[in-house]
Design a protein around this motif. Structure first.
Motif, short mmCIF file in Angstrom:
data_model
loop_
_atom_site.label_atom_id
_atom_site.label_comp_id
_atom_site.label_asym_id
_atom_site.label_seq_id
_atom_site.Cartn_x
_atom_site.Cartn_y
_atom_site.Cartn_z
N THR A 72 0.85 -1.19 0.00
CA THR A 72 0.00 0.00 0.00
C THR A 72 0.89 1.24 0.00
O THR A 72 1.97 1.23 0.58
CB THR A 72 -0.91 0.00 1.25
N GLN A 75 -1.05 8.26 0.42
CA GLN A 75 -1.18 9.42 -0.46
C GLN A 75 -0.75 10.72 0.23
O GLN A 75 -0.54 11.73 -0.44
CB GLN A 75 -2.61 9.52 -0.97
N LYS A 88 -5.17 -0.47 6.46
CA LYS A 88 -5.40 0.74 5.68
C LYS A 88 -4.72 1.98 6.25
O LYS A 88 -4.46 2.95 5.54
CB LYS A 88 -6.91 0.98 5.56
N ARG A 97 -5.55 7.95 4.09
CA ARG A 97 -5.58 8.17 2.64
C ARG A 97 -4.52 7.30 1.98
O ARG A 97 -3.42 7.75 1.66
CB ARG A 97 -5.34 9.65 2.32
N CYS A 99 -3.67 3.67 -0.63
CA CYS A 99 -4.14 2.97 -1.83
C CYS A 99 -3.32 1.69 -2.02
O CYS A 99 -2.08 1.72 -1.99
CB CYS A 99 -3.98 3.88 -3.04
N THR A 101 -1.41 -0.91 -3.96
CA THR A 101 -0.70 -0.83 -5.24
C THR A 101 -0.43 -2.20 -5.86
O THR A 101 -0.23 -2.30 -7.06
CB THR A 101 0.63 -0.07 -5.11
#
Length: 114
Positions: A72, A75, A88, A97, A99, A101
């Protein structure tokens, strides 16, 4: 159990490749399996062992599974981190925030034919 559907799809691709190459047998199939793909390796193997016995070209074919680690990116701070132990929330800055990958894919890497 979506593992059986995955196995049937992979067997179909392997049999097609064997036929196109005029091969008598498929020796092995290698899958790259993302750590958070949702597919369970032991279930894939169990389904594989059951399904290949019902084919002509693949009765002895082995299923090889290579794991793709889940990664991950945050961001906010831009750091990458392993997803499974952290989840997360970014362990570097605490941001949510983030994501994924890599690690949710299922890829056919190789079909070995004889």
């Amino acid at each position: 159990m979506h593992e059986l559907g995955i196995v049937f799809h992979v067997i179909g691709m392997a049999e097609k490749a064997a036929a196109e190459n005029r091969a008598e047998q498929v020796a092995s199939v290698t899958l790259k399996l993302g750590e958070v793909s949702g597919a369970i390796p032991r279930e894939l193997t169990s389904c594989w062992d059951w399904a290949v016995k019902r084919t002509e070209r693949m009765k002895e074919a082995r299923l090889i599974i290579e794991t793709i680690p889940a990664l991950t990116v945050c961001q906010d701070c831009g750091q990458n981190y392993p997803t499974v132990p952290q989840g997360k929330i970014c362990p570097h800055c605490g941001s949510a925030r983030t994501c994924l990958t890599q690690g949710n894919e299922i890829e056919l890497k190789e079909i070995a034919i004889t």
